[in-house]
Design a protein around this motif. Structure first.
Motif, PDB file in Angstrom:
ATOM      1  N   TYR A 192     -17.943  -8.429 -15.342  1.00 41.20           N
ATOM      2  CA  TYR A 192     -18.599  -8.144 -14.071  1.00 41.20           C
ATOM      3  C   TYR A 192     -17.802  -8.739 -12.906  1.00 41.20           C
ATOM      4  O   TYR A 192     -17.651  -8.121 -11.843  1.00 41.20           O
ATOM      5  N   LYS A 193     -17.263  -9.935 -13.113  1.00 39.63           N
ATOM      6  CA  LYS A 193     -16.449 -10.577 -12.084  1.00 39.63           C
ATOM      7  C   LYS A 193     -15.186  -9.757 -11.798  1.00 39.63           C
ATOM      8  O   LYS A 193     -14.807  -9.554 -10.643  1.00 39.63           O
ATOM      9  N   ILE A 194     -14.539  -9.281 -12.863  1.00 44.69           N
ATOM     10  CA  ILE A 194     -13.342  -8.443 -12.691  1.00 44.69           C
ATOM     11  C   ILE A 194     -13.702  -7.152 -11.963  1.00 44.69           C
ATOM     12  O   ILE A 194     -12.993  -6.707 -11.050  1.00 44.69           O
ATOM     13  N   PHE A 195     -14.806  -6.532 -12.361  1.00 45.22           N
ATOM     14  CA  PHE A 195     -15.235  -5.267 -11.761  1.00 45.22           C
ATOM     15  C   PHE A 195     -15.515  -5.440 -10.268  1.00 45.22           C
ATOM     16  O   PHE A 195     -15.059  -4.643  -9.442  1.00 45.22           O
ATOM     17  N   LYS A 196     -16.262  -6.501  -9.894  1.00 44.70           N
ATOM     18  CA  LYS A 196     -16.562  -6.740  -8.481  1.00 44.70           C
ATOM     19  C   LYS A 196     -15.296  -7.031  -7.682  1.00 44.70           C
ATOM     20  O   LYS A 196     -15.121  -6.539  -6.566  1.00 44.70           O
ATOM     21  N   SER A 197     -14.421  -7.853  -8.255  1.00 50.59           N
ATOM     22  CA  SER A 197     -13.183  -8.190  -7.560  1.00 50.59           C
ATOM     23  C   SER A 197     -12.318  -6.957  -7.333  1.00 50.59           C
ATOM     24  O   SER A 197     -11.746  -6.777  -6.258  1.00 50.59           O
ATOM     25  N   THR A 198     -12.254  -6.082  -8.329  1.00 50.47           N
ATOM     26  CA  THR A 198     -11.451  -4.856  -8.193  1.00 50.47           C
ATOM     27  C   THR A 198     -12.021  -3.957  -7.101  1.00 50.47           C
ATOM     28  O   THR A 198     -11.275  -3.398  -6.295  1.00 50.47           O
ATOM     29  N   GLY A 199     -13.335  -3.810  -7.065  1.00 51.30           N
ATOM     30  CA  GLY A 199     -13.944  -3.002  -6.018  1.00 51.30           C
ATOM     31  C   GLY A 199     -13.695  -3.569  -4.627  1.00 51.30           C
ATOM     32  O   GLY A 199     -13.433  -2.831  -3.678  1.00 51.30           O
ATOM     33  N   ALA A 200     -13.743  -4.891  -4.516  1.00 46.10           N
ATOM     34  CA  ALA A 200     -13.477  -5.526  -3.218  1.00 46.10           C
ATOM     35  C   ALA A 200     -12.034  -5.291  -2.778  1.00 46.10           C
ATOM     36  O   ALA A 200     -11.771  -4.997  -1.609  1.00 46.10           O
ATOM     37  N   HIS A 201     -11.093  -5.406  -3.722  1.00 40.60           N
ATOM     38  CA  HIS A 201      -9.686  -5.161  -3.388  1.00 40.60           C
ATOM     39  C   HIS A 201      -9.464  -3.695  -3.008  1.00 40.60           C
ATOM     40  O   HIS A 201      -8.658  -3.401  -2.113  1.00 40.60           O
ATOM     41  N   CYS A 202     -10.159  -2.789  -3.670  1.00 36.82           N
ATOM     42  CA  CYS A 202     -10.041  -1.371  -3.320  1.00 36.82           C
ATOM     43  C   CYS A 202     -10.533  -1.124  -1.896  1.00 36.82           C
ATOM     44  O   CYS A 202      -9.901  -0.384  -1.139  1.00 36.82           O
ATOM     45  N   SER A 203     -11.641  -1.741  -1.521  1.00 35.08           N
ATOM     46  CA  SER A 203     -12.145  -1.587  -0.150  1.00 35.08           C
ATOM     47  C   SER A 203     -11.156  -2.156   0.866  1.00 35.08           C
ATOM     48  O   SER A 203     -10.949  -1.577   1.939  1.00 35.08           O
ATOM     49  N   LYS A 204     -10.518  -3.291   0.545  1.00 35.83           N
ATOM     50  CA  LYS A 204      -9.517  -3.860   1.453  1.00 35.83           C
ATOM     51  C   LYS A 204      -8.354  -2.899   1.639  1.00 35.83           C
ATOM     52  O   LYS A 204      -7.832  -2.738   2.752  1.00 35.83           O
ATOM     53  N   TYR A 205      -7.928  -2.279   0.539  1.00 36.19           N
ATOM     54  CA  TYR A 205      -6.846  -1.293   0.638  1.00 36.19           C
ATOM     55  C   TYR A 205      -7.255  -0.117   1.525  1.00 36.19           C
ATOM     56  O   TYR A 205      -6.494   0.305   2.408  1.00 36.19           O
ATOM     57  N   LEU A 206      -8.458   0.419   1.315  1.00 32.71           N
ATOM     58  CA  LEU A 206      -8.917   1.562   2.101  1.00 32.71           C
ATOM     59  C   LEU A 206      -9.116   1.191   3.572  1.00 32.71           C
ATOM     60  O   LEU A 206      -8.815   1.980   4.471  1.00 32.71           O
ATOM     61  N   MET A 207      -9.617  -0.024   3.820  1.00 34.19           N
ATOM     62  CA  MET A 207      -9.829  -0.454   5.203  1.00 34.19           C
ATOM     63  C   MET A 207      -8.512  -0.666   5.935  1.00 34.19           C
ATOM     64  O   MET A 207      -8.428  -0.497   7.158  1.00 34.19           O
ATOM     65  N   ALA A 208      -7.453  -1.038   5.196  1.00 33.32           N
ATOM     66  CA  ALA A 208      -6.161  -1.318   5.835  1.00 33.32           C
ATOM     67  C   ALA A 208      -5.448  -0.056   6.275  1.00 33.32           C
ATOM     68  O   ALA A 208      -4.580  -0.103   7.159  1.00 33.32           O
TER      69      ALA A 208
ATOM     70  N   PRO B 151       0.816  -1.232   0.000  1.00 29.06           N
ATOM     71  CA  PRO B 151       0.000   0.000   0.000  1.00 29.06           C
ATOM     72  C   PRO B 151       0.836   1.262   0.000  1.00 29.06           C
ATOM     73  O   PRO B 151       0.369   2.310  -0.444  1.00 29.06           O
ATOM     74  N   SER B 152       2.080   1.182   0.483  1.00 29.85           N
ATOM     75  CA  SER B 152       2.921   2.392   0.493  1.00 29.85           C
ATOM     76  C   SER B 152       3.354   2.811  -0.901  1.00 29.85           C
ATOM     77  O   SER B 152       3.921   3.899  -1.072  1.00 29.85           O
ATOM     78  N   ALA B 153       3.093   1.951  -1.929  1.00 34.18           N
ATOM     79  CA  ALA B 153       3.419   2.344  -3.305  1.00 34.18           C
ATOM     80  C   ALA B 153       2.542   3.495  -3.775  1.00 34.18           C
ATOM     81  O   ALA B 153       2.879   4.174  -4.753  1.00 34.18           O
ATOM     82  N   PHE B 154       1.406   3.732  -3.099  1.00 36.89           N
ATOM     83  CA  PHE B 154       0.511   4.836  -3.451  1.00 36.89           C
ATOM     84  C   PHE B 154       0.692   5.949  -2.426  1.00 36.89           C
ATOM     85  O   PHE B 154       0.672   5.709  -1.219  1.00 36.89           O
ATOM     86  N   SER B 155       0.865   7.159  -2.900  1.00 38.17           N
ATOM     87  CA  SER B 155       1.085   8.288  -1.994  1.00 38.17           C
ATOM     88  C   SER B 155      -0.185   8.696  -1.264  1.00 38.17           C
ATOM     89  O   SER B 155      -0.108   9.334  -0.222  1.00 38.17           O
ATOM     90  N   SER B 156      -1.357   8.339  -1.791  1.00 36.71           N
ATOM     91  CA  SER B 156      -2.613   8.729  -1.157  1.00 36.71           C
ATOM     92  C   SER B 156      -3.728   7.848  -1.694  1.00 36.71           C
ATOM     93  O   SER B 156      -3.550   7.103  -2.658  1.00 36.71           O
TER      94      SER B 156
END
Length: 586
Positions: free
Chosen positions: A567-583, A433-438
């Motif tokens: 649709y599967k890719i889209f849902k999976s990407t959104g789930a991974h984004c939420s995991k990143y934000l929650m972390a 996650p530190s690869a992203f500045s924000s």
């Protein structure tokens, strides 16, 4: 349990960074060798090239001061003067001692180059202020600005873990830079830069400009920054006095070096944040110029620096001018939690940085346990020396080649290469996650990846406003012909489809068949903006709750329609984004 992290302190980092090999920029490495190999090259041509490359300039000035500082009267800071004093043979030997490239195998090389460009940006800012307020020798000013940033250059080369820790504390946890440097290094960058300059025998005047010069207090600077911002639309200017109430000089070379580097750092994070605008207001009061003129000057310097140092894959100073103002972020780590946070970062980086090697056996296996090479099975084929009896040699030699292995298929992705790019992004979200500045950079990267790697033609990410009363489009790809979708806004009251999606992490696929069933819950304003009957929606959350929402479709000219794989890719990407934000720590 990991032991508490101990910062190594000033003396350790001086000895460590003073020996770091700092490669010159790729283009300059080729040009300097071409000039040195040409018999008609003059020292003036060498001096011109040295003046253009910040790293080569530092190497030449450092070598000259090491050799002649005690004998010379004054400061050796002019590149042409230093080149003439060293001579062609010493310059050639110096270039041979440097690496000819910038280390393509070092995955942090872009950060090293970005740190160099940021220091060059600071030097160009300081030079642009000289016509308004003279600060002495221009060469000394440039040298001090470059030396101020040398610890950053060197750390991305030889101490990338510590550099990443400081970057994560500042970018993700919103810790002040000075506090993050003290927690990780045991000293601040300015005093480390001054100690390195003294170690390399630079003059007291240059060392004093880096650290130790009297700097006006924050309260004094903020007073005149507010006045400059208050009169930003006026042609008149607000002049900062030469002395503070405490009698300290505000007009010093050290203040110019500090202010230019601070502005370069803040603008690299965001051009439209409050700290960046505040820095520019301080500059306006310091130079006795209208704020509007300083804003134009600052942007023109950033553009010119970006043109000079255009390196693929490295963020340029003017790049942030394209992005909108990020949402305000509060500090996430309390001072009392700093030690534990740094210890956790250090243990994580230590576990993943160096793979463990398999231990070698202390004693070799006895001969009876070693495999006999004569008894090993040998390949049977055309190149074998002997073929077993009873085999049809002609059939073996004329046998058709095996069919090529079918290429891997990645449903929903444009190609195998794009699938690999997508997997790289997901790995960064979950494990680096530190690869992203924000958070904003992560959202932009996800949007770009969905647009480039899949058949989705339009991708938009929207975020909740601070009052959490509406969704506002933040970043879009593929929407150049749909400006309404690119800038859409959806009110969450009265309740509608978006209100339901933001109650919990959820995704939906709106299709032509379902339009009649949900006719009343899609806001009419959004329907007009998208003008599409087949699209995906998915909400993303952080620790405070709903954060935003992703939208994607195949455009207005599509006749095929969306697929289950997409649709599967889209849902999976959104789930991974939420995991990143929650972390991310709140």
């Amino acid at each position: 349990m990991a032991s508490a992290f101990q910062a190594k302190g000033l003396q350790y980092w001086v000895s460590e960074l003073a020996q770091a090999v700092l490669p010159i920029l790729p283009g300059s490495a080729v040009e300097i060798r071409r000039l040195l190999e040409h018999p008609d090259t003059s020292l003036n041509q060498i001096g011109d090239l040295v003046a253009q490359d910040p790293v080569l300039r530092l190497h030449v000035l450092r070598a000259c001061n090491n050799q002649f500082a005690e004998k010379a009267a004054g400061t050796l800071s002019n590149p042409h003067h230093c080149v003439s004093m060293l001579g062609m043979d010493n310059i050639s030997a110096l270039v041979d001692s440097l690496k000819p490239d910038c280390g393509a195998n070092n995955r942090f090389e872009p950060r090293y180059l970005q740190a160099i460009i940021q220091s060059s940006h600071a030097a160009e800012l300081a030079l642009s202020w000289l016509p308004f307020r003279h600060q002495g020798n221009a060469d000394q000013l440039v040298l001090a600005c470059l030396l101020y940033g040398v610890p950053d250059w060197a750390m991305w080369r030889v101490a990338s873990n510590e550099a990443r820790m400081i970057d994560a504390l500042v970018q993700q946890q919103r810790v002040p830079v000075e506090e993050a440097e003290l927690a990780v290094l045991g000293c601040q960058r300015a005093e480390l830069a001054k100690a390195l300059a003294q170690h390399w025998h630079f003059s007291d005047q240059v060392c004093g400009a880096i650290h130790g010069a009297p700097i006006p207090s924050p309260a004094f600077l903020m007073r005149y920054a507010r006045l400059a911002q208050k009169h930003s639309n006026d042609a008149a200017s607000v002049r900062m006095p030469n002395k503070t109430e405490a009698g300290l000089l505000a007009h010093s070379q050290g203040f110019t070096v500090h202010l230019s580097n601070t502005l370069a750092q803040q603008s690299a994070r965001s051009w439209y944040s409050k700290p960046t605008l505040r820095c520019q207001a301080i500059v306006a009061a310091y130079l006795d110029q209208p704020l509007v003129r300083i804003l134009e000057l600052t942007k023109s310097v950033a553009l010119e620096t970006s043109r000079r140092f255009a390196i693929v894959g490295v963020q340029s100073p003017a790049e942030g001018l394209l992005w909108p103002q990020p949402s305000a972020q509060r500090r996430r780590i309390k001072p009392s939690q700093m030690d534990a946070a740094v210890t956790k970062m250090a243990s994580m980086l230590g576990q993943g940085s160096v793979p463990a090697k398999a231990p070698k056996s202390a004693t070799p296996a006895p001969p009876s346990q070693r495999p006999d090479p004569l008894n090993q099975p040998r390949a049977i084929g055309i190149k074998s020396e002997k073929l077993p009896d009873g085999l049809d040699h002609h059939a073996i030699r004329s046998a058709p080649k095996p069919a090529a292995k079918p290429a891997a298929v990645f449903p929903g992705f444009v190609s195998a290469e794009k699938y690999a790019d997508y997997e790289t992004l997901i790995n960064k979200l979950l494990h680096q996650p530190s690869a992203f500045s924000s958070e904003q950079e992560a959202l932009r990267s996800i949007t770009d990846c969905l647009y480039r790697c899949t058949e989705l033609e339009r991708v938009v990410v929207a975020v909740l406003n601070p009052e959490r009363s509406k969704l506002e489009a933040y970043y879009a790809q593929g929407c150049s012909e749909a400006p309404a979708l690119q800038r859409f806004t959806v009110q969450l009251q009265p309740p509608n489809l978006f209100t339901q999606l933001l109650r919990q992490p959820a995704a939906t696929w709106i299709s032509r068949e379902r339009q009649q069933q949900i006719e009343g819950v899609i806001p009419g304003q959004f329907r007009q903006a998208s003008q599409c009957e087949d699209f995906f929606l998915m909400s993303v959350f952080n620790q405070q709750g709903a954060y935003g929402l992703f939208y994607a479709d195949r455009g207005l000219t599509d006749r095929i329609g969306l697929s289950e794989a997409e649709y599967k890719i889209f849902k999976s990407t959104g789930a991974h984004c939420s995991k990143y934000l929650m972390a991310l720590q709140p």
